[in-house]
Design an enzyme around this catalytic site. Structure first.
Site, PDB file in Angstrom:
ATOM      1  N   GLY A  45       3.634  -9.226   1.274  1.00  0.00           N
ATOM      2  CA  GLY A  45       3.397  -8.110   2.192  1.00  0.00           C
ATOM      3  C   GLY A  45       4.038  -6.826   1.718  1.00  0.00           C
ATOM      4  N   ALA A  46       3.933  -6.558   0.422  1.00  0.00           N
ATOM      5  CA  ALA A  46       4.666  -5.441  -0.174  1.00  0.00           C
ATOM      6  C   ALA A  46       3.844  -4.173  -0.338  1.00  0.00           C
ATOM      7  CB  ALA A  46       5.219  -5.869  -1.537  1.00  0.00           C
ATOM      8  N   THR A  48       3.098  -2.084   2.079  1.00  0.00           N
ATOM      9  CA  THR A  48       3.481  -1.066   3.056  1.00  0.00           C
ATOM     10  C   THR A  48       4.802  -1.451   3.710  1.00  0.00           C
ATOM     11  OG1 THR A  48       2.688   0.190   4.988  1.00  0.00           O
ATOM     12  CG2 THR A  48       2.276  -2.174   4.981  1.00  0.00           C
ATOM     13  N   GLY A  49       5.375  -0.526   4.466  1.00  0.00           N
ATOM     14  CA  GLY A  49       6.531  -0.822   5.292  1.00  0.00           C
ATOM     15  C   GLY A  49       7.751  -1.344   4.563  1.00  0.00           C
ATOM     16  N   ILE A  50       8.430  -2.305   5.205  1.00  0.00           N
ATOM     17  CA  ILE A  50       9.668  -2.853   4.663  1.00  0.00           C
ATOM     18  C   ILE A  50       9.430  -3.516   3.310  1.00  0.00           C
ATOM     19  CG2 ILE A  50      11.515  -4.538   5.046  1.00  0.00           C
ATOM     20  CD1 ILE A  50      11.123  -4.101   8.055  1.00  0.00           C
ATOM     21  N   GLY A  51       8.307  -4.212   3.167  1.00  0.00           N
ATOM     22  CA  GLY A  51       8.016  -4.896   1.916  1.00  0.00           C
ATOM     23  C   GLY A  51       7.901  -3.944   0.743  1.00  0.00           C
ATOM     24  N   SER A 174      13.471 -12.440  12.750  1.00  0.00           N
ATOM     25  CA  SER A 174      13.614 -11.345  13.711  1.00  0.00           C
ATOM     26  C   SER A 174      14.612 -11.755  14.779  1.00  0.00           C
ATOM     27  CB  SER A 174      12.263 -11.030  14.359  1.00  0.00           C
ATOM     28  OG  SER A 174      12.425 -10.174  15.477  1.00  0.00           O
ATOM     29  N   TYR A 200       4.834 -15.049  18.894  1.00  0.00           N
ATOM     30  CA  TYR A 200       5.602 -14.340  17.865  1.00  0.00           C
ATOM     31  C   TYR A 200       7.027 -14.882  17.795  1.00  0.00           C
ATOM     32  CZ  TYR A 200       7.968 -10.531  15.403  1.00  0.00           C
ATOM     33  OH  TYR A 200       8.727  -9.801  14.518  1.00  0.00           O
TER      34      TYR A 200
END
Length: 331
Positions: A45-46, A48-51, A174, A200
């Site tokens: 998941g790299a 966008t965002g944190i990734g 989380s 979730y």
């Protein structure tokens, strides 16, 4: 002119205090300056965002970075951005759809065949509070992607990770895991009324339980595994909640969000820390809230629940011969 000095001074003091408070509340920069030249890192998941920010941070430190993403157009663009910003040309995009067991197996097979080593695996990708969708294989989307997909991927790459030891696995969970519960009678939400928030939380609890059980099985292998809560960040992960984009959020809750919500850059610091910090070389099976190790929810430390979840997860993904051998579970 002097009459303005006191108000300006007070304003500056307040602004400075606010910035310091934000840094305190949201954590801070990775305290480790360690570099990782020659080490191969996979970040799921790299794009966008944190990734993406995690991949960027580790590319700056000299790693050979593999961005593993479903959307190859975005993944290639992210890899290009990172190469341009870091001047590290060992940053590449690979296709991985965590909602497809077939895709996961194909990705792992290529990594095993083409990569000499895998030193760091960062299971970053996730889905948050989406509608009642299912994966290609019929799993509830959040449990399927957040837990089962990474469970299978990690197991398929374990031999490569062990051969590259000392190596590290980092699982993004989380704080929401504290509200989770593993319902073994209906993991897939087939009989209960679907609750996206509860689903979730269940998936994030599963990640911590997986981390604990995997750490136990990897003792003496030279491979460590830890879970972390990166903090609340303004990323695409929360797109299904709608909270960041609402007028109420941007106005009434604006100051609170500014204080509590991290930028992707700041939210990537815990993953970076767990990936490179020399002082964490022998730390395994732990849960981190930001940069600090903390105790997870009580259910996350239940060894019997962790063993049972492992067995059920292995059955669901068709992992008939796990890479980590284990004695049969008690009946």
């Amino acid at each position: 002119m002097s009459r303005y000095l006191l108000p300006l001074s007070a304003l500056g003091t307040v602004a400075g205090a606010a910035v310091l408070l934000k840094d305190y509340v949201t954590g801070g920069a990775c305290p480790s300056k360690a570099t990782i030249p020659g080490k191969t890192v996979i970040v799921t998941g790299a794009n966008t965002g944190i990734g993406k920010q995690t991949a960027l941070e580790l590319a700056r430190r000299g790693g050979n970075i593999i961005l593993a993403c479903r959307d190859m157009e975005k993944c290639e663009a992210a890899a290009k951005d990172i190469r341009g910003e870091t001047l590290n040309h060992h940053v590449n995009a690979r296709h991985l759809d965590l909602a497809s067991l077939k895709s996961i197996r194909e990705f792992a097979a290529k990594i095993i065949e083409e990569e000499e080593r895998v030193d760091i695996l960062i299971n970053n990708a996730g889905v948050m509070r989406c509608p009642h969708w299912t994966t290609e294989d019929g799993f509830e989307m959040q449990f399927g992607v957040n837990h089962l997909g990474h469970f299978l991927l990690t197991n398929l790459l374990l031999d490569k990770l062990k051969a590259s030891a000392p190596s590290r696995i980092i699982n993004l969970s989380s704080l929401a895991h504290v509200a989770g519960h593993i319902d073994f009678d209906d993991l897939n939400w087939q009989t209960r009324k679907y609750n996206t928030k509860a689903a979730y939380c269940q998936s994030k609890l599963a990640i911590v339980l997986f981390t604990k059980e995997l750490s136990r099985r990897l003792q003496g292998s030279g491979v460590t595994v830890n879970a972390l809560h990166p903090g609340v960040a303004r990323t695409e992960l929360g797109r299904h909640t709608g909270i960041h984009g609402s007028t109420f959020s941007s106005t009434t809750l604006g100051p609170i969000f500014w204080l509590l919500v991290k930028s992707p850059e700041l939210a990537a610091q815990p993953s970076t820390y767990l990936a490179v910090a020399e002082e964490l070389a022998d730390v395994s099976g732990k849960y981190f809230d930001g940069l600090k190790q903390k105790a997870p929810a009580p259910e996350a430390e239940d060894e019997e629940v962790a063993r049972r979840l492992w067995a059920e997860s292995a059955r669901l993904v068709g992992l008939e011969a796990p890479s980590v051998r284990e004695q049969p579970l008690p009946r």
